[in-house]
Design a protein around this motif. Structure first.
Motif, short mmCIF file in Angstrom:
data_model
loop_
_atom_site.label_atom_id
_atom_site.label_comp_id
_atom_site.label_asym_id
_atom_site.label_seq_id
_atom_site.Cartn_x
_atom_site.Cartn_y
_atom_site.Cartn_z
N LYS A 1 0.72 -1.21 -0.04
CA LYS A 1 0.01 -0.14 -0.14
C LYS A 1 0.78 1.31 -0.01
O LYS A 1 0.19 2.32 -0.04
N LEU A 2 2.19 1.10 0.27
CA LEU A 2 3.05 2.25 0.31
C LEU A 2 3.91 2.32 -0.92
O LEU A 2 4.06 1.55 -1.83
N PRO A 3 4.37 3.85 -1.58
CA PRO A 3 4.98 3.79 -2.72
C PRO A 3 6.18 2.98 -2.63
O PRO A 3 7.02 2.73 -1.49
N GLU A 4 6.47 2.24 -3.65
CA GLU A 4 7.64 1.21 -3.94
C GLU A 4 9.02 2.24 -3.85
O GLU A 4 8.97 3.21 -4.35
N LEU A 5 9.92 1.82 -3.19
CA LEU A 5 11.38 2.34 -2.89
C LEU A 5 12.43 1.68 -3.96
O LEU A 5 12.16 0.76 -4.21
N PRO A 6 13.23 2.57 -4.37
CA PRO A 6 14.41 2.15 -5.23
C PRO A 6 15.28 1.24 -4.49
O PRO A 6 15.21 1.28 -3.17
N ASP A 7 16.14 0.43 -5.02
CA ASP A 7 16.85 -0.58 -4.49
C ASP A 7 17.96 0.07 -3.28
O ASP A 7 18.10 1.35 -3.65
N GLY A 8 17.98 -0.38 -2.25
CA GLY A 8 18.76 0.30 -1.44
C GLY A 8 18.20 1.13 -0.49
O GLY A 8 18.82 1.39 0.81
N LEU A 9 16.66 1.29 -0.38
CA LEU A 9 16.05 1.97 0.69
C LEU A 9 14.83 1.10 0.86
O LEU A 9 14.36 0.44 0.43
N GLU A 10 14.51 0.99 2.30
CA GLU A 10 13.31 0.40 2.73
C GLU A 10 12.74 0.97 3.88
O GLU A 10 13.38 1.93 4.68
N TYR A 11 11.40 0.66 4.02
CA TYR A 11 10.65 1.06 5.31
C TYR A 11 10.88 0.23 6.35
O TYR A 11 10.98 -0.94 5.96
N ARG A 12 10.93 0.58 7.41
CA ARG A 12 10.96 -0.22 8.81
C ARG A 12 9.88 0.15 9.77
O ARG A 12 9.78 1.37 10.05
N LEU A 13 9.39 -0.64 10.54
CA LEU A 13 8.60 -0.07 11.61
C LEU A 13 9.28 -0.10 12.97
O LEU A 13 10.04 -1.08 13.35
#
Lengths: 192, 306
Positions: free
Chosen positions: A157-169
């Motif tokens: 549901k979140l915008p996809e990120l480029p390689d090398g970046l990520e979301y974390r909680l």
């Protein structure tokens, strides 16, 4: 930001935003306006992510890349060098530089809504082994904490990120993490 | 210099095992696997990277079984290194406990757990080729190592054609979080929503996971055999809750698995830290048969009450 990623993530995001707007019980025109605003916030976020990627490319130019190695110290040393170079290049970075207040409102709503609609077990899993520390921009992700597993359906549901970046909680926050440099790029508080 | 390093690691292994009062080879250490010619043989460990004595004991047990069951590689279910991931931690939590296997040229194929820094993918002995998710083929088996910590659309987009074009008889997926389990963490339903349809569509036969610190064989779910094997270092004693999911379970001690694939049969053996067989059996390729046949072993953990 890869064009492929943008084209895949936007439709899902617009749908999510539209549903949230309708759930809020707003009039059609107000909902449309909100969708526009939220779409603009996401587009702006994508631009800021692209700018971050470009900045890090320039900042780490000439540094040895992380490559396959038998020697663990090469991994930790290079990770540290990348982090240090990015910290210097973003010395003036502040919370909200990438995850602006506009996109933070959108992400908070998406995450809270996702969490609220999970069954009790799903909520427990989502908060399972979530780290409890207060994030800072440019901070090295503390090694003593695990990386909380990001729910796959929320990720979609979140915008996809480029390689090398990520979301974390974290316990109360969403962070944007640079994987190779192991640093926190930006964060949003109060996401649950 | 290298020989000095090897000797000092041997000393550390011996010291750790002595400190733990480790056992010598016992009659418990029976091999139930068929040892057929030209079979694919491998070990499975999960949640192993503690650097503590029980991990070393499991490592020693793996090495002991390797002499009679010469497997060529080991699948790692993640949590390869708990806590700090400094250079010395790679030595203490991986290289030393598995030194005998590494010297015997046994390859390790890691997946990432929630305690792992994703940059472990660059560590050559983990054979991840710098990728968070990857696949490889051994004989008539294609293995899919996934990153269940971060199942983003890009990974799913990669997985579908990989499964579709695998060109293997057997498809085995492995990753950290179990889609089905009866432990403290429980089944990862969110992950199941996105993975199970692909597994069913493209005929995945067997799935290995960790995260829960015990051994559990799940009753086949929609024709897929699931194993939870996350006790090669950590242990959550008594954590398998009564559940209709359980075909067999063992949560009294650390454990690992040995697996042999020969033609259309996959044989498995779950073994405790002390070398006792706690479960074993044979699975038929899904295309060959819709049923699973499993024989209990003397001393094996019975299915838990439902």
């Amino acid at each position: 930001m890869k064009p492929r990623a943008q084209s895949r993530s936007r439709p899902a995001f617009v749908v999510t935003v539209a549903i949230l707007a309708s759930l809020a019980g707003t009039t059609t025109s107000a909902a449309d306006r909100r969708v526009d605003e939220q779409g603009s916030s996401v587009a702006d976020f994508n631009k800021r992510v692209t700018a971050y990627v470009e900045l890090t490319k320039r900042a780490t130019q000439g540094l040895p890349r992380l490559t396959r190695t038998d020697v663990p110290s090469e991994i930790t040393t290079r990770e540290g060098q990348l982090g240090a170079a990015i910290r210097v290049a973003r010395a003036s970075a502040r919370p909200g530089d990438v995850l602006t207040s506009g996109v933070a409102r959108v992400f908070r709503q998406v995450i809270k809504d996702d969490f609220r609609h999970r069954p009790r077990h799903g909520q427990k899993v989502m908060r399972d082994e979530v780290p409890h520390f207060h994030p800072k921009v440019n901070q090295t992700y503390p090694g003593e904490w695990p990386l909380a597993t990001f729910p796959a359906t929320l990720l979609a549901k979140l915008p996809e990120l480029p390689d090398g970046l990520e979301y974390r909680l974290l316990s109360e926050a969403l962070i944007l993490r640079d994987v190779s440099a192991n640093i926190i790029v930006d964060f949003i508080l109060d996401v649950f | 210099m290298e020989s000095v390093k090897r000797l000092s690691r041997r000393f550390l292994v011996a010291l750790a095992l002595a400190a733990g009062g480790w056992l010598t080879v016992t009659a418990d250490q029976q091999l139930t696997l068929p040892l057929k010619a030209d079979s694919v043989r491998f070990g499975v460990i999960g949640d192993n990277g503690t650097g503590e004595v029980p991990q070393y004991e499991v490592g020693q047990q793996l090495a002991t079984f390797h002499e009679r069951f010469p497997f060529t590689f080991v699948l790692m279910m993640g949590d390869n290194l708990y806590g700090p991931q400094r250079p010395q931690d790679f030595v203490k939590k991986f290289e030393t406990p598995y030194q005998l296997l590494l010297e015997a040229k046994v390859d390790f194929y890691a997946s990432l757990g929630n305690h792992d820094d994703p940059n472990q993918r660059f560590y050559a002995p983990f054979n991840m080729a710098g990728k968070r998710y990857y696949s490889f083929k051994k004989g008539n088996v294609r293995f899919f190592a996934l990153d269940s910590n971060y199942m983003d659309p890009a990974q799913l987009a990669w997985l579908e054609p990989e499964l579709k074009n695998s060109g293997s008889d057997w498809k085995i997926a492995y990753f950290h979080h179990p889609l089905y389990s009866s432990g403290m963490h429980g089944s990862q339903v969110d992950l199941r929503v996105v993975l199970e349809p692909l597994f069913l569509k493209y005929g995945v036969d067997v799935v290995f996971s960790g995260h829960e610190h015990f051994y559990q064989r799940i009753k086949p779910q929609k024709g897929i055999n699931y194993f939870v094997t996350g006790a090669a270092g950590e242990l959550r004693r008594g954590d398998i809750r009564p559940s209709p999911l359980t075909a067999a379970g063992y949560d009294a001690d650390r454990s690992f698995m040995l697996v042999e694939v020969a033609g259309k049969e996959l044989s498995f053996q779950a073994i405790s830290r002390t070398g006792k067989t706690v479960d074993h059996g044979t699975i038929l390729l899904r295309e060959a048969a819709r049923t699973t046949t499993t024989a209990g072993a003397p001393g094996a953990a019975p299915p838990l009450p439902h």
